[in-house]
Design a protein around this motif. Structure first.
Motif, PDB file in Angstrom:
ATOM      1  N   ARG A  88       1.587   3.260   1.613  1.00  0.00           N
ATOM      2  CA  ARG A  88       2.252   2.361   1.265  1.00  0.00           C
ATOM      3  C   ARG A  88       3.494   2.960   0.744  1.00  0.00           C
ATOM      4  N   PRO A  89       4.317   3.086   1.720  1.00  0.00           N
ATOM      5  CA  PRO A  89       5.879   3.557   1.303  1.00  0.00           C
ATOM      6  C   PRO A  89       6.321   2.802   0.296  1.00  0.00           C
ATOM      7  N   SER A  90       7.216   3.734  -0.705  1.00  0.00           N
ATOM      8  CA  SER A  90       7.567   2.926  -1.692  1.00  0.00           C
ATOM      9  C   SER A  90       8.812   2.402  -1.321  1.00  0.00           C
ATOM     10  N   THR A  91       9.511   2.550  -0.328  1.00  0.00           N
ATOM     11  CA  THR A  91      10.888   1.962  -0.007  1.00  0.00           C
ATOM     12  C   THR A  91      10.589   1.181   1.366  1.00  0.00           C
ATOM     13  N   ASP A  95      -1.373   3.362   9.278  1.00  0.00           N
ATOM     14  CA  ASP A  95      -1.100   3.378   7.887  1.00  0.00           C
ATOM     15  C   ASP A  95      -2.436   3.472   7.080  1.00  0.00           C
ATOM     16  N   THR A 106      -8.357   6.735  -6.137  1.00  0.00           N
ATOM     17  CA  THR A 106      -6.937   6.364  -6.144  1.00  0.00           C
ATOM     18  C   THR A 106      -6.073   7.418  -7.081  1.00  0.00           C
ATOM     19  N   ASP A 148      -3.777  10.194  -5.270  1.00  0.00           N
ATOM     20  CA  ASP A 148      -2.676   9.723  -5.367  1.00  0.00           C
ATOM     21  C   ASP A 148      -2.236   8.998  -4.038  1.00  0.00           C
ATOM     22  N   ASP A 152      -3.695   4.771  -2.118  1.00  0.00           N
ATOM     23  CA  ASP A 152      -4.397   3.804  -2.180  1.00  0.00           C
ATOM     24  C   ASP A 152      -5.743   3.584  -1.583  1.00  0.00           C
TER      25      ASP A 152
END
Length: 140
Positions: free
Chosen positions: A29-32, A40, A81, A85, A87
């Motif tokens: 889950r990219p943070s941007t 994914d 998780t 690091d 999900d």
């Protein structure tokens, strides 16, 4: 701090005399918002060294497994998780891979204190927690 192999590197759990094996599905889950991954979601195998019978951590199977499955998948996913690091969306216990000598030591430790397991026999304990998910590996 995890033990090391003398070089400062933690030993590979796949080389341990016994290891717990899990299947995990995790998602990136990219943070941007301007990033995406395809695919994914990924499936991987996670190994955890089985602690020597009678030593700290040896009751991992009792505390985390029930009838050959994870006793609390949501809890295990949270731990995975945090450790990885990523999900972790799904987790399942696959098996305890072990040498004959480790399995015999495990049986001896269980037999020494059956009250820990609320059971009448070693066979009952192994079935209650690990089901039929024990694979004894032959030495190379």
């Amino acid at each position: 701090m995890p033990p090391t192999d003398g070089t400062g590197t933690p030993p590979d759990p796949r080389d341990a005399p016994a290891r717990y094996v899990f299947k995990l599905t995790f998602r990136l889950r990219p943070s941007t918002p301007d990033l995406a991954a395809d695919p994914d979601a990924f499936e991987t195998t996670l190994y955890r060294s089985a602690d020597p019978p009678g030593e700290d951590g040896w009751l991992f199977f009792r505390d985390n497994c029930w009838r050959g499955n994870l006793a609390d998948e949501a809890h295990f996913r949270r731990l995975a998780t945090e450790a990885l690091d990523v999900d972790v969306e799904a987790a399942s216990f696959r098996e305890l891979q072990t040498t004959e000598s480790y399995l015999e030591a495990l049986k001896t430790a269980i037999a020494a204190d059956l009250d820990l397991f609320n059971a009448d026999s070693v066979t009952e304990v192994l079935s209650k927690y690990l089901g039929s998910s024990i694979r004894v590996e032959s030495p190379e």
